[in-house]
Design an enzyme around this catalytic site. Structure first.
Site, PDB file in Angstrom:
ATOM      1  N   ASP A 144      23.080  11.993 -15.630  1.00  0.00           N
ATOM      2  CA  ASP A 144      23.453  13.091 -13.787  1.00  0.00           C
ATOM      3  C   ASP A 144      23.206  13.675 -13.079  1.00  0.00           C
ATOM      4  O   ASP A 144      23.358  14.582 -12.023  1.00  0.00           O
ATOM      5  CB  ASP A 144      24.860  13.638 -14.930  1.00  0.00           C
TER       6      ASP A 144
ATOM      7  N   ASP B   9      -4.062   9.345   1.059  1.00  0.00           N
ATOM      8  CA  ASP B   9      -3.439   8.374   2.099  1.00  0.00           C
ATOM      9  C   ASP B   9      -1.718   8.844   1.871  1.00  0.00           C
ATOM     10  O   ASP B   9      -1.248   9.179   1.371  1.00  0.00           O
ATOM     11  CB  ASP B   9      -3.093   7.428   1.592  1.00  0.00           C
TER      12      ASP B   9
ATOM     13  N   ASP C  41       2.157   8.868   8.555  1.00  0.00           N
ATOM     14  CA  ASP C  41       1.824   8.155   7.570  1.00  0.00           C
ATOM     15  C   ASP C  41      -0.196   7.936   8.137  1.00  0.00           C
ATOM     16  O   ASP C  41      -0.320   6.719   9.020  1.00  0.00           O
ATOM     17  CB  ASP C  41       2.060   6.353   7.632  1.00  0.00           C
TER      18      ASP C  41
ATOM     19  N   HIS D 281       7.487   2.209   6.472  1.00  0.00           N
ATOM     20  CA  HIS D 281       7.583   0.318   6.364  1.00  0.00           C
ATOM     21  C   HIS D 281       8.447   0.224   7.036  1.00  0.00           C
ATOM     22  O   HIS D 281       9.541  -0.263   7.075  1.00  0.00           O
ATOM     23  CB  HIS D 281       7.022  -0.172   5.180  1.00  0.00           C
TER      24      HIS D 281
ATOM     25  N   GLU E 202      -4.938   0.745   9.527  1.00  0.00           N
ATOM     26  CA  GLU E 202      -5.395   1.339   8.597  1.00  0.00           C
ATOM     27  C   GLU E 202      -6.148   0.573   7.862  1.00  0.00           C
ATOM     28  O   GLU E 202      -5.639  -0.252   6.708  1.00  0.00           O
ATOM     29  CB  GLU E 202      -4.542   1.982   8.165  1.00  0.00           C
TER      30      GLU E 202
ATOM     31  N   TYR F 159     -12.211  -1.831  -0.340  1.00  0.00           N
ATOM     32  CA  TYR F 159     -12.326  -1.684  -1.394  1.00  0.00           C
ATOM     33  C   TYR F 159     -13.444  -1.978  -2.322  1.00  0.00           C
ATOM     34  O   TYR F 159     -12.862  -3.952  -2.391  1.00  0.00           O
ATOM     35  CB  TYR F 159     -10.689  -1.379  -2.186  1.00  0.00           C
TER      36      TYR F 159
ATOM     37  N   ARG G 144     -10.742   3.556   3.118  1.00  0.00           N
ATOM     38  CA  ARG G 144      -9.037   3.654   4.388  1.00  0.00           C
ATOM     39  C   ARG G 144      -9.053   5.054   5.267  1.00  0.00           C
ATOM     40  O   ARG G 144      -9.677   6.385   5.006  1.00  0.00           O
ATOM     41  CB  ARG G 144      -7.846   3.346   3.236  1.00  0.00           C
TER      42      ARG G 144
ATOM     43  N   GLU H 100      -6.306   6.044   8.854  1.00  0.00           N
ATOM     44  CA  GLU H 100      -5.215   5.083   8.432  1.00  0.00           C
ATOM     45  C   GLU H 100      -4.725   6.161   9.878  1.00  0.00           C
ATOM     46  O   GLU H 100      -4.504   7.236   9.296  1.00  0.00           O
ATOM     47  CB  GLU H 100      -4.038   4.314   8.032  1.00  0.00           C
TER      48      GLU H 100
HETATM   49  N1  GLY Z   1       1.483   5.115   2.477  1.00  0.00           N
HETATM   50  C1  GLY Z   1       1.671   3.814   2.948  1.00  0.00           C
HETATM   51  C2  GLY Z   1       1.016   2.878   3.738  1.00  0.00           C
HETATM   52  O1  GLY Z   1       0.094   2.645   4.142  1.00  0.00           O
HETATM   53  O2  GLY Z   1       1.805   2.324   3.835  1.00  0.00           O
HETATM   54 MN    MN Z   2      -0.707   4.727   4.522  1.00  0.00          MN
HETATM   55 MN    MN Z   3       0.826   2.377   6.195  1.00  0.00          MN
END
Ligand code: GLY
Ligand code: MN
Ligand code: MN
Length: 449
Positions: free
Chosen positions: A44, A264, A275, A365, A392, A396, A420, A422
């Protein structure tokens, strides 16, 4: 007096109704959209409530157990079904807006308590012949609305009126959500400003011997204390080879001198999300291999950003990044072959397995079609002013990286590196604006001391 935000919600509802009515041609339409249900953590215990973005986009109403009905041309064009005021329940789980304030604060022409839905909804359905609905927000409401639709069909022989068609409303709504208004862009900027400050703090405080979760805690503390309601998605604080796990969220390793840290992370303000990813040395300097790969990712990211402009097809942005990454890997000897052939067979995918971009907004997204619905033979749609997307790219090379068939073995010095970068980009009339441009990313800025 209506606030600017309230006026905007009203404009969105009106625009939405106009578009649906146009699509339905001569049919009279009615739109039903349920709120998100409460999500259960265990038994709950509930998670903090998060409204469904479609529902929020049209109403600004932030409670569960609600249903919005839009009935263009009817006596009440905007009807809200909401939780009843209940002092006892409000003692447990917080204040409720209630029926009266739903009308005053949220501009509903009429509001009812949610327990009246089954009795009242048919009144609005009977006067229309096309029901627009967004499925999969709440399974229980899907069943309920489907059963109302069936009732209308069964009642027709006696009433001679009522709903005939049941149509998805999300296509039209999601197309609207792709074009961010100035108010939405202002919200995004707030989320991004806080997220940028948190990334800067993370960069400042990162050091060998600390744990990834210390950096996560620092950033999330800053999110909340700066007024964000939450992180936008579970923060990824990934050092060393953890950075090769795209959605690494355990964040429980000790950071080691000589490794990189990939962060990230972004926050959510008024449900609008940032993001952002940056990658930098845990210690002071990049190793030569890290630096070489970082340079490629940065060049790929800049090339992709450069490709963002109105009229550009979405997939071209990814192609721009993929080309630079392929060239770079070829130059380092990590790929072998002719550039054109490597590009054609997407040889970058073993190193860069994800897309370069996704839409960004009320959902991280975000919604919206990536294809050109009017030209299905085109690979993707054209970017337009008001679209917001991430850029982004990454490289890797996991410790157990396996080169694609016909490609060279990868020496150990390249393994365990994940990078990465972004940023969040707005398409403008003339080209683009990098909304997260204030967060540095050059090699010089990433190295410390
Ligand atoms: N942080 C998730 C993406 O970069 O899509
Ligand atoms: Mn991201
Ligand atoms: Mn992203």
């Amino acid at each position: 007096m209506k606030s600017a935000l309230q006026q905007e919600y009203q404009q969105r509802r009106q625009q939405f109704m106009r578009k649906l009515s146009k699509q339905a041609q001569s049919a009279d339409v009615v739109v039903v959209i349920p709120s998100a249900p409460m999500a259960i953590m265990h038994r709950d215990v509930e998670y903090r409530y998060r409204q469904n973005s479609d529902f929020f986009y049209l109403t600004g109403f932030d409670e569960p157990n609600a249903v919005a009905v839009l009935a263009p041309g009817q006596k009440h064009e905007f009807v809200l079904f909401v939780q009843a005021k209940d002092p006892l329940m409000e003692t447990w789980s917080g204040r409720r807006i209630g029926v009266e304030q739903a009308q005053v604060l949220y501009g509903a022409d009429r509001a009812f308590t949610i327990d009246k839905l089954d009795k009242v909804l048919p009144r609005y359905l009977q006067r229309a012949n096309q029901l627009y609905y967004i499925a999969d927000i709440d399974e229980k409401q899907d069943q309920r609305i489907f059963s109302h639709w069936k009732q209308q069909i069964h009642a027709y022989p006696k009433t001679g009126q009522g709903i005939l068609g049941l149509t998805d409303a999300s296509r039209v709504l999601h197309e609207m959500r792709m074009y961010k208004s100035p108010l939405e862009i202002a919200q995004l900027r707030k989320a991004m400003a806080i997220s940028i400050a948190a990334h800067q703090q993370a960069h400042h405080h990162c050091a060998p011997g600390k744990h990834e979760y210390e950096i996560q805690a620092l950033m999330e503390q800053l999110f909340l204390s700066a007024g964000a309601e939450s992180f936008a998605y579970p923060s990824i604080v990934a050092s060393g080879d953890n950075a090769c796990i795209l959605h690494y969220i355990n964040n429980n390793h000790k950071m080691v001198q000589g490794n990189l840290l990939l962060i990230d992370a972004g926050c959510s303000v008024g449900y609008y999300n940032a993001d952002i990813t940056r990658t930098f040395p845990v210690g002071k300097r990049f190793t030569p291999e890290q630096k070489a790969l970082y340079e490629i990712v940065l060049a790929a990211q800049l090339a992709a950003i450069d490709a963002v402009k109105p009229g550009q097809r979405f997939h071209k942005v990814h192609s721009a990044a993929a080309k630079v990454i392929t060239e770079g890997l070829l130059e380092l000897g990590l790929l072998r072959g002719k550039l054109e052939k490597l590009i054609k067979k997407q040889a970058w995918k073993s190193f860069f397995p994800h897309g370069t971009s996704h839409w960004l907004g009320l959902d991280v997204h975000d919604v919206g079609c990536y294809r050109d619905a009017k030209n299905p033979d085109k690979k993707s749609r054209k970017l337009r002013s008001g679209n917001v997307l991430t850029i982004e790219p990454g490289i890797y090379i996991a410790p157990d990286f396996i080169p694609a068939k016909g490609q060279p073995e990868v020496a150990d010095c390249w393994r365990g590196i994940g990078i990465r970068i972004e940023d969040n980009v707005l398409v403008t009339n003339k080209g683009h604006e990098v909304l997260t441009a204030l967060l540095p990313k050059s090699i010089g800025a990433m190295e410390r001391g």
